[in-house]
Design a protein around this motif. Structure first.
Motif, PDB file in Angstrom:
ATOM      1  N   ASN A  65       0.856  -1.188   0.000  1.00  0.00           N
ATOM      2  CA  ASN A  65       0.000   0.000   0.000  1.00  0.00           C
ATOM      3  C   ASN A  65       0.890   1.236   0.000  1.00  0.00           C
ATOM      4  OD1 ASN A  65      -2.589  -1.086  -0.124  1.00  0.00           O
ATOM      5  ND2 ASN A  65      -2.580  -1.548   2.062  1.00  0.00           N
ATOM      6  N   GLY A  66       1.366   1.591  -1.185  1.00  0.00           N
ATOM      7  CA  GLY A  66       2.322   2.681  -1.321  1.00  0.00           C
ATOM      8  C   GLY A  66       1.722   4.029  -1.639  1.00  0.00           C
ATOM      9  N   GLY A  67       0.411   4.078  -1.867  1.00  0.00           N
ATOM     10  CA  GLY A  67      -0.224   5.363  -2.170  1.00  0.00           C
ATOM     11  C   GLY A  67      -0.543   5.519  -3.636  1.00  0.00           C
ATOM     12  N   SER A  68      -0.832   6.748  -4.028  1.00  0.00           N
ATOM     13  CA  SER A  68      -1.319   7.031  -5.381  1.00  0.00           C
ATOM     14  C   SER A  68      -0.224   7.442  -6.373  1.00  0.00           C
ATOM     15  CB  SER A  68      -2.384   8.130  -5.316  1.00  0.00           C
ATOM     16  OG  SER A  68      -1.816   9.321  -4.793  1.00  0.00           O
ATOM     17  N   THR A  69       1.026   7.400  -5.969  1.00  0.00           N
ATOM     18  CA  THR A  69       2.114   7.863  -6.832  1.00  0.00           C
ATOM     19  C   THR A  69       2.245   7.058  -8.109  1.00  0.00           C
ATOM     20  OG1 THR A  69       3.324   8.602  -4.880  1.00  0.00           O
ATOM     21  CG2 THR A  69       4.585   8.371  -6.915  1.00  0.00           C
ATOM     22  N   PHE A  70       2.129   5.725  -8.026  1.00  0.00           N
ATOM     23  CA  PHE A  70       2.327   4.864  -9.187  1.00  0.00           C
ATOM     24  C   PHE A  70       1.054   4.109  -9.510  1.00  0.00           C
ATOM     25  CE2 PHE A  70       6.554   5.127  -7.137  1.00  0.00           C
ATOM     26  CZ  PHE A  70       7.211   5.817  -8.150  1.00  0.00           C
ATOM     27  N   ARG A  71       0.825   3.884 -10.800  1.00  0.00           N
ATOM     28  CA  ARG A  71      -0.347   3.152 -11.290  1.00  0.00           C
ATOM     29  C   ARG A  71       0.110   1.934 -12.081  1.00  0.00           C
ATOM     30  NH1 ARG A  71      -4.199   4.954  -8.272  1.00  0.00           N
ATOM     31  NH2 ARG A  71      -4.533   7.172  -8.375  1.00  0.00           N
ATOM     32  N   HIS A  72      -0.714   0.900 -12.077  1.00  0.00           N
ATOM     33  CA  HIS A  72      -0.444  -0.285 -12.888  1.00  0.00           C
ATOM     34  C   HIS A  72      -0.667   0.055 -14.354  1.00  0.00           C
ATOM     35  CE1 HIS A  72      -0.291  -2.848  -9.350  1.00  0.00           C
ATOM     36  NE2 HIS A  72      -1.370  -2.251  -8.921  1.00  0.00           N
ATOM     37  N   ASN A  73       0.031  -0.679 -15.230  1.00  0.00           N
ATOM     38  CA  ASN A  73      -0.223  -0.556 -16.661  1.00  0.00           C
ATOM     39  C   ASN A  73       0.075  -1.888 -17.335  1.00  0.00           C
ATOM     40  OD1 ASN A  73       2.570  -0.664 -17.620  1.00  0.00           O
ATOM     41  ND2 ASN A  73       2.795   1.374 -16.734  1.00  0.00           N
ATOM     42  N   GLU A  74      -0.156  -1.950 -18.638  1.00  0.00           N
ATOM     43  CA  GLU A  74      -0.026  -3.203 -19.363  1.00  0.00           C
ATOM     44  C   GLU A  74       1.420  -3.698 -19.505  1.00  0.00           C
ATOM     45  OE1 GLU A  74      -3.879  -1.363 -20.316  1.00  0.00           O
ATOM     46  OE2 GLU A  74      -1.852  -0.608 -20.183  1.00  0.00           O
TER      47      GLU A  74
END
Length: 159
Positions: A65-74
């Motif tokens: 649970n690192g926060g909103s800084t990074f998002r998953h992608n393909e």
């Protein structure tokens, strides 16, 4: 955690929810240890769930649970080999119907943005056919699909 190599997935506070969903959805999957933050950190407070150890179809993972800084992608996806249309349909529908979204060629995303390739073994066999024309027909059929339809892949392979 006993595995020497573990996939770490970054979440914005939903690591435990995601781990529980994966454990309920995929065979040979489970949730292990849940670790709580020993102090405040940039995206949470002391006592919040910090990491979750879980397994997806035998693959050890860690949800952070690192926060909103990074998002998953393909650029990262789980590829799940399915044995038949029923398994393909079940996995596809449970991911998409739980807040996920469809994509192309057997890909979909779960509600946390993690990409999944729900890939029937029949598709791999068809696009690997030793007959280049059969493989091309199967590949072209796949390129038109969202969720893979094994009967259409096999029909295209046969010509």
């Amino acid at each position: 955690m006993t595995a020497k190599n573990t996939i770490c997935l970054w979440f914005d506070g939903a690591a435990l929810e995601a781990a529980n969903f994966y454990a309920a959805t995929f065979p040979d999957s489970s949730v292990g240890a849940v670790h709580f933050a020993p102090g405040d950190y940039p995206s949470g407070k002391q006592g919040d769930v910090l990491t979750v150890e879980f397994t997806v179809m035998g693959i050890p993972c860690l949800g952070l649970n690192g926060g909103s800084t990074f998002r998953h992608n393909e650029a990262f996806s789980f590829q799940i080999a399915t044995d038949d249309q029923s398994e393909t349909d079940r996995l596809w529908h449970v991911i998409v119907s739980n807040g996920g979204q469809e994509s192309a060629c057997g890909w979909c995303k779960d509600k946390w943005g993690v990409s999944w390739q729900i890939t029937p073994r029949a598709l791999i066999a068809a696009i690997s056919d030793p007959d280049p024309a059969a493989a091309k027909r199967a590949f072209e059929a796949m390129m038109q699909m969202r969720k893979i339809d094994i009967a259409k892949i096999e029909a295209a392979r046969r010509g």
